[in-house]
Scaffold this motif. Structure first.
Motif, PDB file in Angstrom:
ATOM      1  N   ASP A  80       0.825  -1.210   0.000  1.00 42.25           N
ATOM      2  CA  ASP A  80       0.000   0.000   0.000  1.00 42.25           C
ATOM      3  C   ASP A  80       0.860   1.261   0.000  1.00 42.25           C
ATOM      4  O   ASP A  80       0.553   2.227  -0.660  1.00 42.25           O
ATOM      5  CB  ASP A  80      -0.895   0.038   1.241  1.00 42.25           C
ATOM      6  CG  ASP A  80      -1.897  -1.100   1.253  1.00 42.25           C
ATOM      7  OD1 ASP A  80      -2.262  -1.574   0.172  1.00 42.25           O
ATOM      8  OD2 ASP A  80      -2.298  -1.505   2.354  1.00 42.25           O
ATOM      9  N   ARG A  81       1.927   1.217   0.775  1.00 40.22           N
ATOM     10  CA  ARG A  81       2.791   2.388   0.946  1.00 40.22           C
ATOM     11  C   ARG A  81       4.181   2.016   0.452  1.00 40.22           C
ATOM     12  O   ARG A  81       4.942   1.385   1.171  1.00 40.22           O
ATOM     13  CB  ARG A  81       2.794   2.794   2.407  1.00 40.22           C
ATOM     14  CG  ARG A  81       1.383   3.057   2.914  1.00 40.22           C
ATOM     15  CD  ARG A  81       1.346   3.332   4.377  1.00 40.22           C
ATOM     16  NE  ARG A  81       1.931   4.632   4.617  1.00 40.22           N
ATOM     17  CZ  ARG A  81       2.549   4.953   5.739  1.00 40.22           C
ATOM     18  NH1 ARG A  81       2.649   4.112   6.709  1.00 40.22           N
ATOM     19  NH2 ARG A  81       3.053   6.153   5.893  1.00 40.22           N
ATOM     20  N   PHE A  82       4.509   2.413  -0.765  1.00 47.54           N
ATOM     21  CA  PHE A  82       5.744   1.977  -1.406  1.00 47.54           C
ATOM     22  C   PHE A  82       6.322   3.118  -2.222  1.00 47.54           C
ATOM     23  O   PHE A  82       5.586   3.858  -2.877  1.00 47.54           O
ATOM     24  CB  PHE A  82       5.444   0.779  -2.318  1.00 47.54           C
ATOM     25  CG  PHE A  82       6.612   0.324  -3.130  1.00 47.54           C
ATOM     26  CD1 PHE A  82       7.610  -0.433  -2.565  1.00 47.54           C
ATOM     27  CD2 PHE A  82       6.722   0.669  -4.464  1.00 47.54           C
ATOM     28  CE1 PHE A  82       8.698  -0.846  -3.309  1.00 47.54           C
ATOM     29  CE2 PHE A  82       7.798   0.269  -5.218  1.00 47.54           C
ATOM     30  CZ  PHE A  82       8.784  -0.488  -4.640  1.00 47.54           C
ATOM     31  N   GLU A  83       7.641   3.247  -2.170  1.00 46.78           N
ATOM     32  CA  GLU A  83       8.361   4.212  -3.004  1.00 46.78           C
ATOM     33  C   GLU A  83       9.591   3.516  -3.569  1.00 46.78           C
ATOM     34  O   GLU A  83      10.247   2.743  -2.861  1.00 46.78           O
ATOM     35  CB  GLU A  83       8.807   5.435  -2.202  1.00 46.78           C
ATOM     36  CG  GLU A  83       7.686   6.331  -1.763  1.00 46.78           C
ATOM     37  CD  GLU A  83       6.968   7.011  -2.915  1.00 46.78           C
ATOM     38  OE1 GLU A  83       7.617   7.311  -3.940  1.00 46.78           O
ATOM     39  OE2 GLU A  83       5.759   7.230  -2.794  1.00 46.78           O
ATOM     40  N   ALA A  84       9.907   3.781  -4.831  1.00 43.68           N
ATOM     41  CA  ALA A  84      11.066   3.174  -5.478  1.00 43.68           C
ATOM     42  C   ALA A  84      11.892   4.253  -6.165  1.00 43.68           C
ATOM     43  O   ALA A  84      11.350   5.179  -6.784  1.00 43.68           O
ATOM     44  CB  ALA A  84      10.629   2.130  -6.489  1.00 43.68           C
TER      45      ALA A  84
END
Length: 170
Positions: A80-84
Motif C-alpha cells: 500500500d505504501r511503497f516508493e522506489a
C-alpha cells in the motif's frame, strides 16, 4: 500479509483491548437505564510500514537490474505504501512507472525515465540527493529502507558512509 507492519495511532473496537471504550460503554448504559452489561474495549490498529526501495542500476549491476526491477514492480503492486528510486550517477524516482499493472509496460516506462542505466555508480551522491529533498527524506522516516546494490562506489566512500549513517538515523 508478510509485509512489515507497525502500530497506528488510531484505535478500533476489540474483544480484548488495552483500553475501555467509554463512549460506547456509556451509550449502551444509557440505552439500558444505567445498567452496565458489557464493557467495550479498543486497541491500536496496525498499518503497513512504508517500504522504500533503492535499486542500483549501474554497469556493475547490469545482469541483476532486470530481476531487481521485477521485484520492485511486484512490491509496488502488493504494498500500500511503497516508493522506489534508482541509483546510478543520479537519483530517479520510478514509483509512478512501477504502479502500472502490466509488468512489461512498467519496465519499459522505467527504462524511458531512467537516463543512467549501465553507467557509473555514485551511491553516496545519490543517497545524499535522496536525503537532501525533504519529501524523499520524509518517505524514509520510519520506513523499511532496502538498498539493492553490490556496494561498488566510484565516488568518495566517505560521502556514502555519511549518507548511510544519516539514513539509518531516520
Amino acid at each position: 500479509a508478510a509485509l512489515p507492519r507497525r502500530l497506528s495511532y488510531r484505535r478500533s473496537p476489540a474483544r480484548r483491548g488495552d483500553r475501555l471504550n467509554m463512549r460506547k460503554t456509556l451509550r449502551e448504559a444509557v440505552q439500558r437505564d444505567g445498567e452496565l452489561f458489557h464493557l467495550s474495549h479498543t486497541r491500536r490498529k496496525t498499518r503497513q510500514r512504508r517500504i522504500v526501495l533503492l535499486v542500483d542500476v549501474s554497469g556493475s549491476m547490469q545482469d541483476r537490474t532486470q530481476a531487481m526491477l521485477h521485484l520492485a514492480h511486484a512490491l509496488a503492486r502488493s504494498a500500500d505504501r511503497f516508493e522506489a528510486f534508482t541509483l546510478g550517477t543520479r537519483l530517479t524516482r520510478v514509483t509512478p512507472a512501477l504502479r502500472l499493472a502490466n509488468g512489461d509496460r512498467a519496465l519499459e516506462r522505467v527504462g524511458s525515465i531512467v537516463a543512467d542505466f549501465d553507467g557509473g555508480t555514485r551511491i553516496g551522491d545519490a543517497l545524499a540527493a535522496f536525503l537532501a529533498v525533504p519529501r524523499f527524506a520524509g518517505f524514509a522516516r520510519g520506513a523499511a529502507v532496502i538498498v539493492l546494490s553490490d556496494g561498488l562506489e566510484r565516488g568518495d566512500p566517505a560521502a556514502m558512509i555519511a549518507a548511510v549513517q544519516k539514513l539509518s538515523r531516520l
